[in-house]
Motif scaffolding. Structure first.
Motif, PDB file in Angstrom:
ATOM      1  N   THR A 159      -5.656  17.867 -14.828  1.00 16.72           N
ATOM      2  CA  THR A 159      -6.562  16.995 -15.020  1.00 16.72           C
ATOM      3  C   THR A 159      -8.125  16.935 -15.455  1.00 16.72           C
ATOM      4  O   THR A 159      -8.339  15.711 -15.888  1.00 16.72           O
ATOM      5  CB  THR A 159      -6.678  16.459 -13.538  1.00 16.72           C
ATOM      6  N   ALA A 160      -9.209  18.337 -15.343  1.00 15.39           N
ATOM      7  CA  ALA A 160     -10.051  17.805 -15.019  1.00 15.39           C
ATOM      8  C   ALA A 160     -10.553  17.462 -16.960  1.00 15.39           C
ATOM      9  O   ALA A 160     -11.683  16.615 -17.042  1.00 15.39           O
ATOM     10  CB  ALA A 160     -11.059  18.513 -15.309  1.00 15.39           C
ATOM     11  N   GLU A 161      -9.705  17.818 -17.762  1.00 15.11           N
ATOM     12  CA  GLU A 161      -9.856  17.931 -19.025  1.00 15.11           C
ATOM     13  C   GLU A 161      -8.803  16.168 -19.845  1.00 15.11           C
ATOM     14  O   GLU A 161     -10.055  15.381 -20.422  1.00 15.11           O
ATOM     15  CB  GLU A 161      -8.986  18.840 -20.022  1.00 15.11           C
ATOM     16  N   ALA A 162      -8.639  15.677 -19.065  1.00 12.72           N
ATOM     17  CA  ALA A 162      -8.110  13.854 -19.211  1.00 12.72           C
ATOM     18  C   ALA A 162      -9.580  13.314 -18.670  1.00 12.72           C
ATOM     19  O   ALA A 162      -9.772  12.160 -19.175  1.00 12.72           O
ATOM     20  CB  ALA A 162      -6.387  13.801 -18.161  1.00 12.72           C
ATOM     21  N   LEU A 163      -9.816  13.817 -17.566  1.00 15.21           N
ATOM     22  CA  LEU A 163     -11.342  13.251 -17.154  1.00 15.21           C
ATOM     23  C   LEU A 163     -12.460  13.262 -18.613  1.00 15.21           C
ATOM     24  O   LEU A 163     -12.776  12.375 -18.830  1.00 15.21           O
ATOM     25  CB  LEU A 163     -11.654  14.048 -15.322  1.00 15.21           C
ATOM     26  N   ASP A 164     -12.385  14.692 -18.762  1.00 14.24           N
ATOM     27  CA  ASP A 164     -13.595  14.496 -19.368  1.00 14.24           C
ATOM     28  C   ASP A 164     -13.123  13.756 -20.763  1.00 14.24           C
ATOM     29  O   ASP A 164     -14.255  12.788 -21.436  1.00 14.24           O
ATOM     30  CB  ASP A 164     -13.651  16.198 -19.984  1.00 14.24           C
ATOM     31  N   ARG A 165     -11.748  13.793 -21.685  1.00 18.03           N
ATOM     32  CA  ARG A 165     -12.145  13.362 -22.718  1.00 18.03           C
ATOM     33  C   ARG A 165     -12.404  11.304 -22.290  1.00 18.03           C
ATOM     34  O   ARG A 165     -12.403  10.895 -23.418  1.00 18.03           O
ATOM     35  CB  ARG A 165     -10.295  13.510 -22.955  1.00 18.03           C
ATOM     36  N   ARG A 166     -11.105  11.037 -20.726  1.00 15.79           N
ATOM     37  CA  ARG A 166     -11.916  10.355 -20.114  1.00 15.79           C
ATOM     38  C   ARG A 166     -13.899   9.679 -20.862  1.00 15.79           C
ATOM     39  O   ARG A 166     -13.908   8.117 -20.889  1.00 15.79           O
ATOM     40  CB  ARG A 166     -11.400   9.475 -19.241  1.00 15.79           C
ATOM     41  N   ASP A 167     -14.328   9.967 -20.331  1.00 18.62           N
ATOM     42  CA  ASP A 167     -15.947   9.731 -19.929  1.00 18.62           C
ATOM     43  C   ASP A 167     -15.751  10.191 -21.569  1.00 18.62           C
ATOM     44  O   ASP A 167     -17.046   9.546 -22.063  1.00 18.62           O
ATOM     45  CB  ASP A 167     -16.460  11.274 -19.483  1.00 18.62           C
ATOM     46  N   ALA A 168     -16.074  10.692 -22.802  1.00 18.54           N
ATOM     47  CA  ALA A 168     -16.136  10.871 -23.434  1.00 18.54           C
ATOM     48  C   ALA A 168     -15.987   9.437 -24.839  1.00 18.54           C
ATOM     49  O   ALA A 168     -16.418   9.475 -25.271  1.00 18.54           O
ATOM     50  CB  ALA A 168     -15.556  12.129 -24.553  1.00 18.54           C
ATOM     51  N   ALA A 169     -14.731   9.414 -23.696  1.00 17.29           N
ATOM     52  CA  ALA A 169     -13.942   7.412 -25.251  1.00 17.29           C
ATOM     53  C   ALA A 169     -15.123   7.023 -24.270  1.00 17.29           C
ATOM     54  O   ALA A 169     -15.740   6.149 -25.151  1.00 17.29           O
ATOM     55  CB  ALA A 169     -12.599   7.197 -24.485  1.00 17.29           C
TER      56      ALA A 169
ATOM     57  N   LEU B 199       0.936  -1.105  -0.078  1.00 18.58           N
ATOM     58  CA  LEU B 199       0.016  -0.188   0.450  1.00 18.58           C
ATOM     59  C   LEU B 199       0.666   1.747   0.016  1.00 18.58           C
ATOM     60  O   LEU B 199       0.057   2.366  -0.663  1.00 18.58           O
ATOM     61  CB  LEU B 199      -1.031   0.126   1.559  1.00 18.58           C
ATOM     62  N   ARG B 200       2.032   1.314   0.576  1.00 20.47           N
ATOM     63  CA  ARG B 200       2.430   2.071   0.962  1.00 20.47           C
ATOM     64  C   ARG B 200       3.998   2.621  -0.649  1.00 20.47           C
ATOM     65  O   ARG B 200       3.526   3.248  -0.816  1.00 20.47           O
ATOM     66  CB  ARG B 200       4.088   2.026   1.913  1.00 20.47           C
ATOM     67  N   SER B 201       3.803   1.472  -1.221  1.00 25.37           N
ATOM     68  CA  SER B 201       4.487   1.485  -3.102  1.00 25.37           C
ATOM     69  C   SER B 201       3.225   2.006  -3.622  1.00 25.37           C
ATOM     70  O   SER B 201       3.515   3.379  -4.675  1.00 25.37           O
ATOM     71  CB  SER B 201       4.823  -0.037  -3.023  1.00 25.37           C
ATOM     72  N   ARG B 202       1.941   1.466  -3.344  1.00 24.37           N
ATOM     73  CA  ARG B 202       1.004   2.182  -4.318  1.00 24.37           C
ATOM     74  C   ARG B 202       1.138   3.223  -4.382  1.00 24.37           C
ATOM     75  O   ARG B 202       0.640   4.609  -4.936  1.00 24.37           O
ATOM     76  CB  ARG B 202      -0.703   1.161  -4.120  1.00 24.37           C
ATOM     77  N   VAL B 203       0.699   4.346  -2.740  1.00 21.42           N
ATOM     78  CA  VAL B 203       0.738   5.408  -2.345  1.00 21.42           C
ATOM     79  C   VAL B 203       1.801   6.567  -2.716  1.00 21.42           C
ATOM     80  O   VAL B 203       1.214   7.186  -3.125  1.00 21.42           O
ATOM     81  CB  VAL B 203       0.806   5.472  -0.860  1.00 21.42           C
ATOM     82  N   ALA B 204       2.752   6.081  -2.865  1.00 22.92           N
ATOM     83  CA  ALA B 204       4.203   6.759  -3.459  1.00 22.92           C
ATOM     84  C   ALA B 204       3.406   6.416  -5.066  1.00 22.92           C
ATOM     85  O   ALA B 204       4.186   7.535  -5.423  1.00 22.92           O
ATOM     86  CB  ALA B 204       5.098   5.709  -2.811  1.00 22.92           C
ATOM     87  N   GLU B 205       3.026   5.590  -5.342  1.00 22.77           N
ATOM     88  CA  GLU B 205       3.164   5.651  -7.009  1.00 22.77           C
ATOM     89  C   GLU B 205       1.944   6.892  -6.968  1.00 22.77           C
ATOM     90  O   GLU B 205       1.856   7.521  -8.319  1.00 22.77           O
ATOM     91  CB  GLU B 205       2.963   4.386  -8.172  1.00 22.77           C
ATOM     92  N   LEU B 206       0.745   6.340  -6.596  1.00 18.73           N
ATOM     93  CA  LEU B 206      -0.325   7.255  -6.850  1.00 18.73           C
ATOM     94  C   LEU B 206       0.088   9.025  -6.675  1.00 18.73           C
ATOM     95  O   LEU B 206      -0.510   9.968  -7.152  1.00 18.73           O
ATOM     96  CB  LEU B 206      -1.299   7.306  -5.913  1.00 18.73           C
ATOM     97  N   GLU B 207       1.219   9.506  -5.538  1.00 25.35           N
ATOM     98  CA  GLU B 207       1.725  10.689  -4.788  1.00 25.35           C
ATOM     99  C   GLU B 207       2.366  11.207  -6.536  1.00 25.35           C
ATOM    100  O   GLU B 207       2.314  11.975  -7.074  1.00 25.35           O
ATOM    101  CB  GLU B 207       2.249  10.807  -3.913  1.00 25.35           C
ATOM    102  N   ALA B 208       2.991   9.800  -6.927  1.00 26.31           N
ATOM    103  CA  ALA B 208       3.924  10.540  -8.598  1.00 26.31           C
ATOM    104  C   ALA B 208       2.823  10.860  -9.423  1.00 26.31           C
ATOM    105  O   ALA B 208       3.191  12.156  -9.983  1.00 26.31           O
ATOM    106  CB  ALA B 208       4.973   9.461  -8.595  1.00 26.31           C
ATOM    107  N   GLU B 209       2.287  10.587  -9.841  1.00 23.26           N
ATOM    108  CA  GLU B 209       0.774  10.660 -10.529  1.00 23.26           C
ATOM    109  C   GLU B 209       0.420  11.663 -10.323  1.00 23.26           C
ATOM    110  O   GLU B 209       0.133  12.475 -10.717  1.00 23.26           O
ATOM    111  CB  GLU B 209       0.162   9.285 -10.906  1.00 23.26           C
ATOM    112  N   LEU B 210      -0.371  12.110  -9.258  1.00 27.05           N
ATOM    113  CA  LEU B 210      -1.037  13.390  -8.808  1.00 27.05           C
ATOM    114  C   LEU B 210       0.057  14.506  -9.444  1.00 27.05           C
ATOM    115  O   LEU B 210      -0.664  14.933  -9.308  1.00 27.05           O
ATOM    116  CB  LEU B 210      -1.343  13.758  -7.609  1.00 27.05           C
ATOM    117  N   ALA B 211       1.562  14.214  -8.648  1.00 30.11           N
ATOM    118  CA  ALA B 211       2.459  15.837  -9.437  1.00 30.11           C
ATOM    119  C   ALA B 211       2.729  15.647 -10.322  1.00 30.11           C
ATOM    120  O   ALA B 211       2.525  16.503 -10.897  1.00 30.11           O
ATOM    121  CB  ALA B 211       3.593  14.998  -8.398  1.00 30.11           C
TER     122      ALA B 211
END
Length: 187
Positions: free
Chosen positions: A165-175, A91-103
């Motif tokens: 991030t919002a644009e990326a989510l919009d594109r995903r939703d459209a797809a 879980l710590r590894s996954r959190v680090a991955e998610l934090e890196a992706e969020l950054a």
């Protein structure tokens, strides 16, 4: 007769009367006496075993059962601890991955001025889902909510703070919407 207490007294009381009765006027000399004495020794040993040894053996067996049970519980807890520690590390590894992706997602995008999509182009219109009018981003969405202003949806707050991030989510939703439409027309 000496004063005795506890188990000694109960054993003495059990042995005293039969011995006095059984040994009175008994012939204790010679082979017949040896046999008689051996019978009395065996009887005394059985009384002592029944009064002292048997309760101790029972207590020892119960204690051994408790030790076995506690040992088994300890082994299970040790394994569960190892599993939990391993899961926590994952879980710590996954959190680090998610934090890196969020950054990475929060990092400001540096698009070239002429590569920005024009809202009048058909490609932009097709990729942007219809979500209703987007209110102008407030300086602090929490402040506008607390001041009695209209509360923003989660997507609108995301759009105001993290437009990339919002644009990326919009594109995903459209797809996803396009895939759903294709599945519905096929089925």
């Amino acid at each position: 007769m000496t004063e005795q207490s506890g188990p000694q007294r109960s054993i003495a009381d059990m042995i005293r009367r039969p011995m006095l009765t059984g040994l009175q006027d008994a012939e204790l000399i010679g082979p017949l006496g040896t046999t008689r004495i051996n019978e009395w020794v065996d009887w005394i040993a059985a009384v002592v075993a029944g009064q002292i040894v048997q309760p101790i053996a029972s207590e020892r067996d119960a204690f051994a059962d408790r030790v076995d049970t506690l040992s088994e519980v300890g082994k299970r807890n040790k394994q569960l601890y190892r599993d939990a520690a391993q899961e926590a590390q994952q879980l710590r590894s996954r959190v680090a991955e998610l934090e890196a992706e969020l950054a990475r997602l929060r990092a400001p995008a540096d698009p070239a001025p002429d590569s920005a999509p024009d809202s009048a182009t058909p490609a932009h219109d097709a990729a942007t889902p219809v979500t209703g009018p987007t209110p102008a981003p407030a300086a602090d969405p929490a402040a506008s909510e607390g001041a009695g202003g209209p509360s923003l949806s989660l997507r609108d707050r995301l759009r105001s703070k993290y437009p990339a991030t919002a644009e990326a989510l919009d594109r995903r939703d459209a797809a996803a919407a396009a895939e759903d439409a294709e599945r519905n027309t096929e089925g």
